[in-house]
Write a protein that holds these residues in place. Structure first.
Motif, short mmCIF file in Angstrom:
data_model
loop_
_atom_site.label_atom_id
_atom_site.label_comp_id
_atom_site.label_asym_id
_atom_site.label_seq_id
_atom_site.Cartn_x
_atom_site.Cartn_y
_atom_site.Cartn_z
N ALA A 60 47.74 74.00 44.13
CA ALA A 60 49.28 74.14 44.19
C ALA A 60 49.43 74.53 45.80
O ALA A 60 48.88 75.45 46.21
N PRO A 61 50.40 73.99 46.19
CA PRO A 61 50.73 74.51 47.72
C PRO A 61 51.25 75.93 47.49
O PRO A 61 52.36 75.93 46.83
N ILE A 62 50.96 76.66 48.48
CA ILE A 62 51.88 77.82 48.72
C ILE A 62 52.50 77.65 50.02
O ILE A 62 51.82 77.91 51.07
N ILE A 63 53.91 78.02 49.87
CA ILE A 63 54.46 77.48 51.16
C ILE A 63 54.98 79.05 51.74
O ILE A 63 55.48 79.98 51.44
N GLU A 64 54.28 79.00 53.09
CA GLU A 64 54.71 80.15 53.96
C GLU A 64 55.60 79.96 54.97
O GLU A 64 56.03 78.97 55.11
N ASP A 65 55.76 81.15 55.58
CA ASP A 65 57.07 81.08 56.82
C ASP A 65 56.55 79.98 57.60
O ASP A 65 55.45 79.84 57.83
N GLY A 66 57.47 79.12 58.49
CA GLY A 66 57.17 78.15 59.34
C GLY A 66 56.67 76.94 58.70
O GLY A 66 56.43 76.07 59.59
N ALA A 67 56.86 76.63 57.57
CA ALA A 67 56.24 75.33 56.83
C ALA A 67 57.55 74.58 57.19
O ALA A 67 57.24 73.21 57.21
N GLY A 68 58.48 74.65 57.47
CA GLY A 68 59.62 74.05 57.70
C GLY A 68 59.56 72.88 58.69
O GLY A 68 60.16 71.60 58.99
N PHE A 93 48.47 71.92 62.11
CA PHE A 93 47.35 72.53 62.65
C PHE A 93 48.05 73.72 63.84
O PHE A 93 47.42 74.64 64.06
N LEU A 94 48.82 72.89 64.54
CA LEU A 94 49.49 73.50 65.61
C LEU A 94 50.16 74.99 65.29
O LEU A 94 50.30 75.83 65.82
N ALA A 95 50.90 74.76 64.11
CA ALA A 95 51.54 75.94 63.47
C ALA A 95 50.62 76.81 62.88
O ALA A 95 51.13 77.90 62.21
N GLY A 96 49.60 76.77 62.80
CA GLY A 96 48.47 77.87 62.17
C GLY A 96 48.58 77.66 60.67
O GLY A 96 48.43 78.58 60.06
#
Lengths: 384, 371
Positions: A167-175, A225-228
């Motif tokens: 399951a994907p866990i969406i963190e900050d900055g995923a937008g 990858f750039l967004a960590g």
């Protein structure tokens, strides 16, 4: 004498006949309504849609939106409707792929391939869908238990409780990844337009498909990858009795999905085959004479012409798939019919529940036929 | 010089030589159909692998490792293959449901009489067609008498109907009753009278827009609400009404296609001969339109026949219902989960496949486009 003259006048006769028809329909309607009202009163049932606001007090384990047993009947219906749309979308996607591949393969010159696909098509088309749905369900329930389930690289698990995926866990900055995806699609679209224009003017071909794939998949990936790595994956881990983490696709959904897509896929294969056969042989030969390779002939010459024949029956197959998803009630996948059935048993509001069913399916089919008419008008052969 | 000599030598025809060995016979066929390109070779290998991994295990399961004799599940427990032992005891229940054993000959007779009735309808040049058509017309009455009883035959209530026979009865009744309604609806949809047209279009599109299962729910839950208190319809009759309405909407669309294929000149010629609307339809238009619609009607029937399995959802015991009963029967529980479904599939496959072959053959015969 006068009566006879009216009867021999075609227009007058038409008016009389239509008035009689309206009268008869009104009488039938009045008969039904008065009976229904009397029967409902005798049974002490309240009519109306007020019950949609009361608490449902049953659980739905397959849901796309927040729902628990304290939610209302109305929300339960929304959950059911979304479940129907979910399985319909998944089914349409898979059935289209299966259908096009099988349709082309059935025309293959390879003896074995065309016969195997032929056997698949004939068998699936001539056995009732309900048997196929129940059969797949039985097959999945007969899979090994969770403890000795089948795992693919320890990330995807298959067992008698369904399929478990990370399951994907969406963190900050995923937008930002979504933005990158949208950007990729937009750029590809622009490139495709420019390339078509350039080809029309100069005849030079630009590899749009490959570039498009690179952009649409590559851009989000690089951003990721750039967004960590803002999206983490919750990979299921084998616990003592059950798998932990990840998200589970229920056996019912898997069975329904497999059955609907293989069944409709077989029908679509026949539609595709008929479409391809409807394009004259001269087209293939002419395109060969111009030096186009077989793949290019298929893509640029045969398919655009075949699609005109394929699209109308294809849409009605999509509609059939959506309607057939109502068979979910037989295996307990909680689609709108199955949830409505539960509500009907709990509240006794049969008339209202069934009217909601019909409204739901009619809306989908009206929307589809509107789209169909628009599309048909767009691709209609322009006679010169 | 040598040029002329060459020509002289060629003046006589050489006998034709056989084609190279690699292009004819089994080898040539294989080269053309199986190994013509690297991709084709790959496809051939994949399909051979598929066949090898599906067919032998399937045959092992269904025949070689299967258990054919026995009286209960104990004879099948632990076997690697299928358990067919139940067929011997239970096939009657599978086919006839709870129909009384001493009256089952009536079902058999009804099915047997169906064959000539169908033949007279479907085969154009069958001998004795003139009287045969009348027989076909009255066949539904005869069949109903045989199945339900009356005229000296013992009465069998419809809740005893079950198994494959229930699917056949519901499917056949649906198609026979829906044909006249479908014709009227198709004519109504092309009518010049706006009210008739709107009513027909609404009916057809509403029925075609909803799944059969919702209509069956209507039959079971709502139909009784619509009727006066003292009238109560038999459950099978209610299902048949809904199946008929459902099928008639689809048949109407098939026949509309047939009507549209009739050139306008036919209508104009009929009117020029002074025929009224109904005479024109009965004598000129419908005979031609129905003939080209037969493949579509057969396809609708195949669909309808498969859909009769849905009656299990509203609690009738058709062939799937019997399969479920058998799976939960203590004598066989746990051993026949797949076998019963496989046998039911075979029943449907045989009938539907032969009908679809018939309809394809008919389409080819009726296709006058010359392609």
């Amino acid at each position: 004498m006068r009566v006879q003259r009216i009867w021999t006048d075609e227009r007058a006769r038409g008016v009389i006949l239509q008035l009689l028809l309206i009268l008869a329909l009104l009488l039938v309607l009045a008969f039904i309504v008065s009976n229904t009202v009397a029967n409902l009163q005798r049974a002490g049932l309240a009519s109306g849609y007020g019950f949609l606001g009361s608490t449902a007090s049953f659980d739905i384990n397959q849901r796309l939106i927040q729902y628990d047993s304290t939610s209302t009947y109305g929300r339960a219906f929304v959950v059911g409707g979304l479940n129907t749309i979910l399985v319909a979308c998944l089914g349409i996607l898979a059935a289209t792929i299966i259908g096009f591949v099988a349709g082309v393969m059935r025309l293959s010159r390879n003896f074995f391939i065309s016969r195997i696909v032929g056997a698949y098509v004939e068998f699936t088309r001539n056995v009732p869908l309900l048997i196929q749905i129940i059969f797949w369900w039985v097959v999945i329930l007969a899979l090994p238990k969770v403890r000795d389930g089948i795992s693919f690289g320890d990330t995807l698990f298959l067992n008698n409780r369904g399929v478990r995926l990370p399951a994907p866990i969406i963190e900050d900055g995923a937008g930002i990844i979504l933005v990158a995806l949208a950007l990729g699609i937009a750029i590809t679209w622009q490139i495709a337009r420019r390339a078509r224009k350039r080809q029309d003017e100069t005849g030079q071909i630009f590899p749009v498909v490959r570039t498009g794939f690179a952009l649409i998949i590559g851009l989000p990936l690089v951003t990721y990858f750039l967004a960590g790595s803002p999206i983490d994956f919750d990979i299921p881990v084998a616990g003592k009795f059950n798998l932990k983490g990840g998200f589970n696709i229920t056996p019912e959904l898997v069975a329904l999905w497999v059955a609907l897509s293989t069944y409709t896929g077989a029908f679509i294969a026949e539609v595709v085959r008929a479409g391809i056969l409807s394009v004259g042989k001269g087209q293939t030969e002419a395109s060969g004479a111009l030096g186009l390779r077989p793949g290019l002939t298929m893509r640029k010459i045969i398919l655009p012409q075949a699609l005109r024949v394929i699209i109308p029956p294809l849409t009605s197959q999509y509609l059939n798939l959506t309607k057939n998803s109502s068979l979910a009630v037989a295996i307990g996948y909680q689609d709108i019919v199955s949830i409505g059935d539960t509500i009907m048993n709990q509240s006794g509001q049969a008339l209202e529940v069934i009217s909601i069913y019909m409204l739901f399916y009619l809306t989908i089919s009206v929307l589809t036929s509107l789209f169909m008419n628009w599309y048909n008008a767009r691709i209609a052969l322009v006679e010169r | 010089m040598s040029d002329t000599a060459f020509h002289r030598r060629q003046a006589e025809m050489l006998p034709s030589r056989p084609a190279p060995a690699g292009q004819t016979g089994a080898v040539g066929w294989m080269r053309a159909n199986l190994f013509s390109s690297p991709f084709n070779i790959l496809l051939t290998l994949i399909s051979l692998f598929l066949l090898w991994s599906i067919i032998p295990p399937a045959f092992d399961w269904a025949f070689f490792d299967a258990e054919f004799v026995g009286t209960s599940r104990d004879d099948c427990v632990g076997g690697a293959g299928a358990c067919w032992a139940w067929i011997d005891q239970r096939i009657d229940q599978f086919v006839y449901g709870f129909y009384p054993a001493e009256s089952r000959w009536r079902v058999n007779l009804a099915v047997l009489l169906l064959i000539p009735a169908l033949a007279w309808v479907l085969i154009e040049k069958a001998p004795g067609a003139r009287y045969g058509r009348w027989f076909a017309l009255f066949y539904p009455v005869i069949a109903t008498l045989l199945l339900v009883g009356g005229l000296g035959l013992e009465e069998v209530t419809t809740d005893k109907f079950g198994g494959f026979m229930l699917n056949l009865v519901a499917g056949l009744a649906g198609i026979v009753l829906s044909l006249p309604i479908g014709i009227l609806l198709a004519l109504g949809r092309r009518s010049k009278l706006p009210v008739v047209r709107v009513v027909s279009v609404t009916f057809i599109e509403v029925i075609r827009g909803v799944p059969l299962i919702t209509l069956l729910f209507v039959a079971i839950v709502i139909l009784n609400l619509f009727l006066p208190q003292n009238v109560s319809l038999d459950q099978l009759a209610r299902v048949m009404i809904m199946v008929t309405l459902f099928a008639s909407a689809y048949i109407a669309e098939v026949i509309r296609g047939g009507l549209q294929a009739i050139p306008a000149g036919q209508y104009e010629a009929a009117q020029a001969m002074g025929l009224g609307y109904w005479k024109m339809m009965r004598l000129i238009i419908l005979p031609q339109a129905l003939k080209i619609s037969i493949p579509g009607i057969v396809n609708t029937f195949i669909g309808l026949f498969k859909d009769t399995t849905l009656v299990i959802i509203i609690g009738l015991f058709d062939i799937l219902g019997q399969a479920r009963l058998l799976q939960t029967n203590p004598e066989w529980i746990g051993e026949v989960d797949h076998e019963t479904y496989v046998l039911a599939s075979v029943f449907f496959f045989v009938i539907c496949f032969s009908m679809s072959r018939y309809s394809i053959g008919l389409e080819k015969r009726l296709d006058t486009s010359g392609r």
